[in-house]
Design a protein around this motif. Structure first.
Motif, mmCIF file in Angstrom:
data_model
loop_
_atom_site.group_PDB
_atom_site.id
_atom_site.type_symbol
_atom_site.label_atom_id
_atom_site.label_comp_id
_atom_site.label_asym_id
_atom_site.label_seq_id
_atom_site.Cartn_x
_atom_site.Cartn_y
_atom_site.Cartn_z
ATOM 1 N N SER A 1 0.832 -1.211 0.000
ATOM 2 C CA SER A 1 0.000 0.000 0.000
ATOM 3 C C SER A 1 0.863 1.257 0.000
ATOM 4 C CB SER A 1 -0.909 -0.024 1.231
ATOM 5 O OG SER A 1 -1.671 1.154 1.317
ATOM 6 N N ARG A 2 1.953 1.220 0.764
ATOM 7 C CA ARG A 2 2.810 2.396 0.898
ATOM 8 C C ARG A 2 3.647 2.649 -0.348
ATOM 9 N NH1 ARG A 2 5.430 0.802 5.247
ATOM 10 N NH2 ARG A 2 7.502 0.527 4.326
ATOM 11 N N THR A 3 3.942 1.589 -1.119
ATOM 12 C CA THR A 3 4.845 1.727 -2.279
ATOM 13 C C THR A 3 4.106 1.513 -3.604
ATOM 14 O OG1 THR A 3 5.485 -0.619 -2.175
ATOM 15 C CG2 THR A 3 6.808 0.951 -0.892
ATOM 16 N N ARG A 4 2.813 1.734 -3.568
ATOM 17 C CA ARG A 4 2.001 1.462 -4.768
ATOM 18 C C ARG A 4 2.507 2.210 -5.997
ATOM 19 N NH1 ARG A 4 -2.528 2.557 -2.621
ATOM 20 N NH2 ARG A 4 -3.025 0.437 -1.984
ATOM 21 N N ASP A 5 3.001 3.430 -5.802
ATOM 22 C CA ASP A 5 3.436 4.245 -6.939
ATOM 23 C C ASP A 5 4.952 4.182 -7.178
ATOM 24 O OD1 ASP A 5 0.803 5.116 -7.339
ATOM 25 O OD2 ASP A 5 1.030 6.725 -5.864
ATOM 26 N N ALA A 6 5.663 3.371 -6.400
ATOM 27 C CA ALA A 6 7.114 3.275 -6.543
ATOM 28 C C ALA A 6 7.486 2.207 -7.556
ATOM 29 C CB ALA A 6 7.751 2.958 -5.190
ATOM 30 N N ASP A 7 8.738 2.243 -8.033
ATOM 31 C CA ASP A 7 9.178 1.184 -8.931
ATOM 32 C C ASP A 7 9.463 -0.085 -8.125
ATOM 33 O OD1 ASP A 7 11.943 1.157 -7.987
ATOM 34 O OD2 ASP A 7 12.247 2.987 -9.135
ATOM 35 N N ALA A 8 9.641 -1.189 -8.825
ATOM 36 C CA ALA A 8 9.775 -2.487 -8.165
ATOM 37 C C ALA A 8 11.004 -2.550 -7.262
ATOM 38 C CB ALA A 8 9.832 -3.600 -9.214
ATOM 39 N N HIS A 9 12.104 -1.958 -7.699
ATOM 40 C CA HIS A 9 13.333 -1.993 -6.893
ATOM 41 C C HIS A 9 13.151 -1.233 -5.582
ATOM 42 C CE1 HIS A 9 17.437 -0.554 -5.736
ATOM 43 N NE2 HIS A 9 17.642 -1.853 -5.810
ATOM 44 N N THR A 10 12.551 -0.063 -5.649
ATOM 45 C CA THR A 10 12.283 0.724 -4.444
ATOM 46 C C THR A 10 11.338 -0.022 -3.518
ATOM 47 O OG1 THR A 10 12.611 2.803 -5.651
ATOM 48 C CG2 THR A 10 11.379 2.919 -3.589
ATOM 49 N N ALA A 11 10.308 -0.638 -4.098
ATOM 50 C CA ALA A 11 9.335 -1.382 -3.298
ATOM 51 C C ALA A 11 9.980 -2.593 -2.621
ATOM 52 C CB ALA A 11 8.165 -1.825 -4.175
ATOM 53 N N LEU A 12 10.842 -3.304 -3.354
ATOM 54 C CA LEU A 12 11.540 -4.451 -2.770
ATOM 55 C C LEU A 12 12.444 -3.999 -1.623
ATOM 56 C CD1 LEU A 12 12.402 -7.403 -2.632
ATOM 57 C CD2 LEU A 12 14.027 -6.948 -4.493
ATOM 58 N N GLY A 13 13.136 -2.873 -1.802
ATOM 59 C CA GLY A 13 13.991 -2.352 -0.743
ATOM 60 C C GLY A 13 13.196 -2.005 0.503
ATOM 61 N N ALA A 14 12.034 -1.384 0.301
ATOM 62 C CA ALA A 14 11.177 -1.040 1.441
ATOM 63 C C ALA A 14 10.690 -2.305 2.141
ATOM 64 C CB ALA A 14 9.988 -0.201 0.965
ATOM 65 N N TRP A 15 10.310 -3.312 1.347
ATOM 66 C CA TRP A 15 9.838 -4.572 1.936
ATOM 67 C C TRP A 15 10.960 -5.251 2.714
ATOM 68 C CZ3 TRP A 15 11.432 -9.590 1.674
ATOM 69 C CH2 TRP A 15 10.572 -10.537 2.271
ATOM 70 N N ALA A 16 12.166 -5.292 2.155
ATOM 71 C CA ALA A 16 13.283 -5.980 2.811
ATOM 72 C C ALA A 16 13.619 -5.324 4.148
ATOM 73 C CB ALA A 16 14.505 -5.985 1.894
#
Length: 199
Positions: free
Chosen positions: A93-108
């Motif tokens: 939900s928080r990274t819906r508009d981010a690219d996949a790499h940014t979203a993966l970094g946030a998840w990790a």
């Protein structure tokens, strides 16, 4: 020969399959919810949780508990999966508009914080990693599926390096979490590793 009356009486005694499945799922959800609260309190107090305590808190019989979860480890894994899914939904939900790499970094990083805050879960992960049983386990499969989702997302924005096996990412993150000397170092190493996955 069974009479029609006997058949009718027997059929009315048994709950319909759909209702029986719903009851099983409801019982399982109640057990996992109770176990989540107990495991959280146990993490804070540094004390173990017994299956009898879980059954009492969930208001189910011990036999019902064991029908759903044959061991304490299976129950702990179900609790872990429940929390992992919630954490992943928050990051999505928080990274819906981010690219996949940014979203993966946030998840990790969220995953690292989540694991490092739960001593019982880290102990389980460390023991599983050291035994060599993590690769191919239900836990690893769920994490790998989540990471694979970021790679599917990258097929559109191409922000993650191609040709990487999501299962390798799972094992690398687990290794960094379980071998780093401090939580801060674990987070730094994971950030460096995820940076290296950029396209």
């Amino acid at each position: 020969m069974m009479t029609h009356a006997a058949t009718t009486k027997d059929s009315t005694r048994r709950p319909p399959p759909r209702r029986a499945r719903a009851d099983r799922e409801r019982n399982r959800d109640v057990i996992v919810t109770a176990a989540r609260a107990l495991f959280a309190a146990a993490d804070d107090a540094g004390e173990p949780v017994s299956m009898n305590e879980v059954a009492r808190t969930a208001h189910v019989g011990i036999a019902t508990l064991y029908r759903h979860f044959g061991t304490r480890e299976e129950l702990a894994e179900a609790v872990y999966m429940s929390k992992l899914d919630e954490m992943t939904a928050r990051v999505d939900s928080r990274t819906r508009d981010a690219d996949a790499h940014t979203a993966l970094g946030a998840w990790a990083q969220e995953f690292a914080t989540f694991m490092l805050a739960k001593r019982g879960m880290m102990d389980t992960l460390r023991a599983t990693w050291q035994s060599g049983a993590l690769d191919g386990s239900a836990t690893a499969s769920r994490i790998t599926a989540i990471i694979a989702g970021f790679y599917t997302r990258s097929s559109t924005d191409h922000s993650l390096r191609a040709g990487v096996d999501p299962a390798d990412v799972t094992l690398a993150v687990a290794a960094l979490l379980t071998t780093a000397s401090t939580p801060e170092r674990a987070r730094r190493l994971i950030a460096l590793f995820i940076d290296g996955l950029a396209s």
